[in-house]
Design a protein around this motif. Structure first.
Motif, mmCIF file in Angstrom:
data_model
loop_
_atom_site.group_PDB
_atom_site.id
_atom_site.type_symbol
_atom_site.label_atom_id
_atom_site.label_comp_id
_atom_site.label_asym_id
_atom_site.label_seq_id
_atom_site.Cartn_x
_atom_site.Cartn_y
_atom_site.Cartn_z
ATOM 1 N N LEU A 63 13.916 2.187 -32.874
ATOM 2 C CA LEU A 63 14.843 1.415 -33.707
ATOM 3 C C LEU A 63 14.570 -0.086 -33.623
ATOM 4 N N SER A 94 25.568 2.362 -33.789
ATOM 5 C CA SER A 94 25.695 3.568 -34.610
ATOM 6 C C SER A 94 24.322 4.179 -34.896
ATOM 7 N N SER A 95 23.300 3.334 -35.087
ATOM 8 C CA SER A 95 21.964 3.873 -35.346
ATOM 9 C C SER A 95 21.434 4.607 -34.127
ATOM 10 N N PRO A 142 18.006 8.037 -39.072
ATOM 11 C CA PRO A 142 19.265 7.796 -38.377
ATOM 12 C C PRO A 142 19.864 6.411 -38.618
ATOM 13 N N HIS A 143 19.278 5.653 -39.559
ATOM 14 C CA HIS A 143 19.838 4.317 -39.798
ATOM 15 C C HIS A 143 21.208 4.423 -40.447
ATOM 16 N N THR A 144 21.444 5.506 -41.162
ATOM 17 C CA THR A 144 22.808 5.801 -41.626
ATOM 18 C C THR A 144 23.174 7.161 -41.036
ATOM 19 N N SER A 145 24.458 7.477 -41.075
ATOM 20 C CA SER A 145 24.886 8.659 -40.315
ATOM 21 C C SER A 145 25.086 9.883 -41.190
ATOM 22 N N LYS A 201 21.501 -1.322 -33.319
ATOM 23 C CA LYS A 201 22.887 -1.074 -33.690
ATOM 24 C C LYS A 201 23.387 0.197 -33.018
ATOM 25 N N GLU A 250 28.380 3.430 -43.184
ATOM 26 C CA GLU A 250 27.376 2.643 -43.899
ATOM 27 C C GLU A 250 26.486 3.563 -44.717
#
Lengths: 411, 373
Positions: B367, B297-298, A214-217, B295, A343
């Protein structure tokens, strides 16, 4: 007056090929048929290094020209008329075509090409006669042999042809005539350009994307599909292999020295790409790297990544500035998607101070801290193949469900 | 899956879907037509309008229907005549801020009023900006990202003291049904609301325009809605909107229920180390909170199978830039990047709080293992 509207396709480098020429031409015609399959009843034939496209409805002409202008191997296109080869018909059709196009003034020159040497009139005389006919029909038109407003071309082959408009096309070699290569597709500006440049040389592409959810979408992945779809204007069809990469990145983060995080990530990407490439019989890997753009693209870093694989790595934008790459991206229509702000790599895994001159032995030592084979194996088992064409995603399949997976396991 | 992004949009009540469907299939007549069937449709519209007007304590004649919050906001702000000045706050929705360019084209000027670190407008600061050329002031009632509540009545008084002719518009899209939106008490001249934020259908909103307020239409055509907003009236949408209001009003403690849920979440989530409440006194539907080192978004991505939360406003959250709202509140970058929006609606319950918070806590712990080195 009887005639047929058609398109004359001029091929680029193909006519330099010797005995292999029929193979190149056949491949090109197949690619053209694929690309034009949205139109019904298209007929394509070939004669003396010219390809002819018939049965394009006038309302589809513009779109057909646009599609064809993006097919590698085509050098230029001319909407033309085909008719019986008599000198009278040549004059009649040239005059009528100009009239239809609303051209009644300005300067012109007639260029004639007599491929059929049995035709009784020689080229200079054909040009002069047709030119005379045009002058007679349009008193406001003048001949200018050096710098004319337009060149009216007459070709005598099995039939006769007239045209005066030439649309430039992309050139290059027909896709499929120079093997297959795997393109590392990140979602940025550079990799679609690199893919375009290699595909232009007749190479069929597979895309490979590394996905750090999930670090990028999810949207970052969708963006890659969109880029692939845009590339399909040139390559017709593209399979993108999605490699889940989160675990590998996390392992590198946890276990390896910070300054090598990026370079180790790149090496893993190359190694996994090479495995997929071999499964797909690809002869090379393609990346969008350019010398010195980022830490992983210094010469020392490139040496380190090259060392991770045996396949040749093609980097067609290696000597280009970012601005030059952006210019091509705009031209091929991938730029706007590339700059969408999802990202594609997570800054968490980008060290603040990456090694810009990594030493190969140190990198390999760092890599040894990981169970490389197990990590790659785990990632490979989760790879998905997404088939994309110009209209979007057409098919999705897990790599483990594909027939080639069994061969992979055997190896 | 627990849905906690109700400020982006809400799930419609099933009674709303039923009303919309009935209206589309049975009362589909054009109210401008002369036959009696059309008259029935018109009656349905009139009673829906009454419900909507009543919810704002306005007269039905003071309501025009639009395609939603954005059109309501655009209509209000672009009514400014050439050469005049419009003052808006720095944290307005883009439906307001993006009007700067069209206003400029008209020869108007948009002046931006800064906000306090709590995200609200200070009446004295606003008053300072008002002059005799100020045609309109537009300050949102509840901010869509932080839930910050502006003291609208006080702001209206401050503006009118300086220039009684200046009109006051407020974007009440997030405030509506969540805080008191009595337009008489607020003293506003114009007020925007939207149906889909309160479990109504998408594509319908309203603009309150106080009686006798000078007004220029934004959309021209067949002269529907007393020439104020042309276009065939969206009767199904409006009836659905009214139904949503009825449902919420009938429960009579809707805002309190949300407040309870919000406080349960706040308590649990603030117990997570390094968490920071962005807006302490905010509307009951919106909780803006930062989990430092994670973050937004993460976290949003990591959670999405279990809990859906927001980040910035839905209209801008695709961009990875820090939101203009958090920037205007002068939040440090590390806080702004880590700020999420958790927003509540009628379908949320106290029972799901534990599960949701547990997921959130787990994902944060996961995270947080990965900080940039």
């Amino acid at each position: 007056m009887s005639y047929r509207n058609m398109i004359i396709v001029k091929v680029g480098e193909i006519h330099l090929k010797g005995l292999n020429r029929p193979f190149f031409e056949r491949t090109l015609i197949n690619n053209m048929k694929q690309a034009l399959k949205c139109f019904e009843d298209i007929r394509i034939s070939i004669s003396q290094s010219r390809i002819f496209v018939y049965n394009i409805m006038p309302e589809n002409l513009e779109e057909a020209l646009n599609i064809l202008s993006k097919i590698f191997g085509i050098h230029a296109l001319s909407p033309a008329r085909e008719f019986e080869k008599t000198i009278e018909a040549c004059i009649e059709n040239a005059v009528d075509m100009l009239k239809q196009a609303g051209i009644t003034s300005g300067t012109f020159k007639v260029k004639a090409r007599r491929a059929d040497k049995h035709f009784p009139i020689e080229s200079p005389e054909i040009a002069a006669t047709v030119g005379g006919g045009i002058l007679e029909a349009f008193p406001d038109m003048k001949v200018d042999l050096h710098n004319p407003d337009r060149i009216i071309e007459v070709e005598i082959r099995d039939k006769a042809y007239v045209y005066f408009e030439t649309v430039p096309a992309v050139g290059g070699m027909p896709i499929g005539t120079n093997g297959r290569a795997a393109l590392l597709l990140s979602g940025g500006i550079d990799s679609p350009v690199a893919g375009y440049m290699i595909a232009k040389r007749g190479v069929q592409l597979d895309g490979i994307h590394f996905y750090s959810y999930p670090h990028t979408s999810e949207r970052a992945k969708e963006k890659v599909f969109e880029l692939a779809q845009e590339l399909c204007a040139y390559v017709t069809r593209l399979s993108v292999f999605i490699v889940p990469f989160t675990h590998i990145q996390e392992q590198i983060y946890d276990k390896c020295p910070d300054q090598f995080m990026t370079i180790l990530t790149r090496r893993f990407m190359m190694k996994i790409s090479e495995r997929i490439a071999r499964l797909r019989s690809c002869g090379a890997l393609v990346t969008g790297e350019s010398i010195g753009q980022v830490a992983s693209q210094t010469m020392e870093s490139l040496l380190t990544t090259d060392n991770a694989v045996n396949l040749p790595v093609f980097r067609p934008v290696i000597g280009m500035d970012k601005l030059e790459i952006m210019e091509i991206a705009r031209k091929i229509g991938t730029y706007e998607t590339s700059i969408l702000p999802y990202e594609d790599c997570c800054t968490v895994f980008t060290p603040r101070h990456p090694a810009t001159k990594p030493k190969l032995d140190e990198v390999i030592k760092a890599e040894a801290l990981l169970d490389e084979e197990a990590l790659i194996r785990e990632a490979m088992e989760m790879v998905e193949r997404i088939d994309i064409d110009a209209n979007g995603v057409i098919h999705t399949q897990k790599l483990v469900d594909m027939a080639i997976w069994k061969d992979y396991i055997k190896e | 899956m627990i849905y906690l992004d109700n400020s982006a949009t809400t799930r419609a009540f099933s009674s709303v879907a039923q009303v919309v469907s009935d209206s589309m299939q049975e009362q589909y007549y054009n109210i401008s037509s002369p036959y009696s069937k059309a008259l029935e449709t018109e009656k349905a519209l009139i009673s829906a309008t009454k419900i909507i007007a009543l919810s704002l304590n306005a007269d039905p004649k003071e309501i025009i229907f639009t395609s939603g919050g954005t059109e309501s906001d655009n209509t209000a702000i672009l009514s400014a005549p050439a050469g005049s000045e419009v003052i808006v706050s720095a944290v307005e929705h883009h439906a307001i801020l993006s009007c700067a360019r069209p206003l400029e084209k008209k020869g108007c000027k948009m002046i931006i009023c800064p906000v306090t670190p709590l995200g609200t407008v200070d009446p004295a600061a606003l008053k300072n900006l008002v002059n005799e050329n100020t045609y309109l002031v537009s300050i949102m009632h509840v901010n869509n990202e932080t839930g910050a509540i502006n003291p609208i009545a006080e702001l209206v008084r401050a503006v009118k003291e300086k220039n009684p002719k200046t009109l006051f518009h407020s974007d009440g899209v997030q405030a509506f049904m969540h805080v008191c939106t009595d337009v008489k008490k607020l003293g506003v001249d114009m007020y925007s609301v939207s149906a889909h934020k309160v479990h109504g259908p998408k594509g319908v909103g309203a603009l309150f325009i106080k009686n006798k307020t000078p007004f220029t239409p934004f959309i021209y055509g067949g002269g529907q809605q007393n020439d104020l907003r042309s276009g065939t009236v969206n009767v199904p949408g409006i009836c659905g909107f009214a139904k949503a209001i009825e449902e919420i009003s009938s429960s009579n403690s809707f805002a309190q229920k949300l407040a309870k849920i919000k406080s349960a979440y706040t308590e649990k989530l603030l117990a997570i180390p390094d968490s920071k409440l962005i807006c302490p006194n905010s509307a009951p539907n919106i909780l803006s909170i930062a989990f430092l080192g994670v973050k937004a978004s993460s976290l949003q991505n990591a959670l999405e199978q279990e809990v859906i939360i927001g980040k910035g406003s839905a209209c801008t959250s695709r961009s990875s830039k820090v939101s203009h709202v958090l920037e205007a509140m002068s939040l440090p970058l590390n806080v702004a990047e880590a700020t999420v929006r958790i927003s509540f609606g009628a379908f949320n319950t106290l029972e799901e709080v534990n599960d949701a918070c547990e997921s959130i806590e787990q994902k944060i712990a996961y995270l947080r293992k990965y900080k940039r080195k």
